[in-house]
Design a protein around this motif. Structure first.
Motif, PDB file in Angstrom:
ATOM      1  N   TYR A   1       0.833  -1.203   0.000  1.00 42.47           N
ATOM      2  CA  TYR A   1       0.000   0.000   0.000  1.00 42.47           C
ATOM      3  C   TYR A   1       0.869   1.256   0.000  1.00 42.47           C
ATOM      4  CZ  TYR A   1      -3.833  -3.187   1.150  1.00 42.47           C
ATOM      5  OH  TYR A   1      -4.753  -4.199   1.134  1.00 42.47           O
TER       6      TYR A   1
ATOM      7  N   ALA B   1       0.968   4.149  -2.852  1.00 43.33           N
ATOM      8  CA  ALA B   1       0.740   5.559  -2.518  1.00 43.33           C
ATOM      9  C   ALA B   1       1.883   6.453  -2.968  1.00 43.33           C
ATOM     10  CB  ALA B   1       0.522   5.693  -1.000  1.00 43.33           C
TER      11      ALA B   1
ATOM     12  N   GLU C   1      -2.286  11.376  -6.353  1.00 41.20           N
ATOM     13  CA  GLU C   1      -3.590  11.368  -5.674  1.00 41.20           C
ATOM     14  C   GLU C   1      -4.746  11.631  -6.649  1.00 41.20           C
ATOM     15  OE1 GLU C   1      -3.817  13.902  -2.331  1.00 41.20           O
ATOM     16  OE2 GLU C   1      -2.136  12.986  -1.260  1.00 41.20           O
TER      17      GLU C   1
END
Length: 229
Positions: free
Chosen positions: A219, A223, A228
């Protein structure tokens, strides 16, 4: 919460010294009993006591293996051993409930259940009323945060998915909200500095082999490499 007690009328019904292929169903039933305790209460380990005629066995299960005691004669010292076992079972070295309980997991108290409802309503969470049908079966858990090195508290209120196997990752997936309340006079109360309602999140609990890379690393990698937007 208690141990499972299985009683058979004769000593020759003890499944452990016998042919495994012929009596695996008896052992499987013991494992299913233990699995139900582990899943229902979020335990680290569960105990099954087998009474076979005039002898007993104590079996400890977790998500990696089972440990079986030697047969103990009820005529000789079985009653004393069983009494000693239950005393230690209810007076664990770690935690305040029973041996095998996870000290980072607590039942969802009524006040916490009401707070979950308030937060979901304020956040106008999608289909939240359909997700609280078994709210009393939820739990309050501490989750270690690698970024801060501290634990954060979450209220698990809706079971999304569960892997019912005993010796496996035993993955459970919950809908949850972060518990942003603070302690005051021995009670959890809303934090006056917090103005936004807690939003639903997903909390996943899985038992992974130590040699495997932690799932959180994947994860973090995603990220770091995916913008985003």
């Amino acid at each position: 919460i208690a141990t499972v007690l299985e009683v058979k009328s004769a000593e020759d019904e003890d499944p452990f010294p016998r042919n495994g292929s012929g009596h695996h169903r008896d052992v499987e039933q013991l494992a299913k009993n233990a699995r139900c305790l582990l899943l229902a209460h979020g335990l680290l380990s569960a105990y099954v006591v087998g009474v076979y005629g005039r002898s007993i066995r104590i079996i400890r299960f977790d998500h990696t293996c089972a440990i079986v005691s030697q047969p103990i004669s009820l005529q000789l010292n079985g009653a004393r051993v069983l009494g000693k076992f239950y005393w230690h079972f209810t007076h664990p070295l770690i935690g305040s409930s029973i041996a095998g309980a996870d000290p980072t997991v607590l039942p969802l108290a009524l006040a916490s259940q009401n707070w979950v409802k308030e937060q979901l309503e304020k956040a106008n969470a999608k289909d939240w009323k359909n997700h609280i049908g078994e709210l009393s079966k939820g739990r309050r858990v501490e989750v270690y945060d690698e970024k801060t090195g501290q634990c954060r508290n979450y209220l698990l209120y809706s079971l999304v998915d569960v892997n019912g196997r005993l010796f496996s990752r035993a993955t459970t997936v919950w809908r949850a909200i972060e518990d942003t309340r603070i302690w005051k006079d021995g009670h959890l109360v809303p934090d006056p500095t917090s103005t936004s309602p807690a939003k639903p999140q997903i909390v996943k609990d899985a038992w992974r082999q130590i040699i495997r890379s932690a799932e959180t690393k994947f994860y973090h990698r995603l990220a770091e490499n995916i913008p985003e937007e």
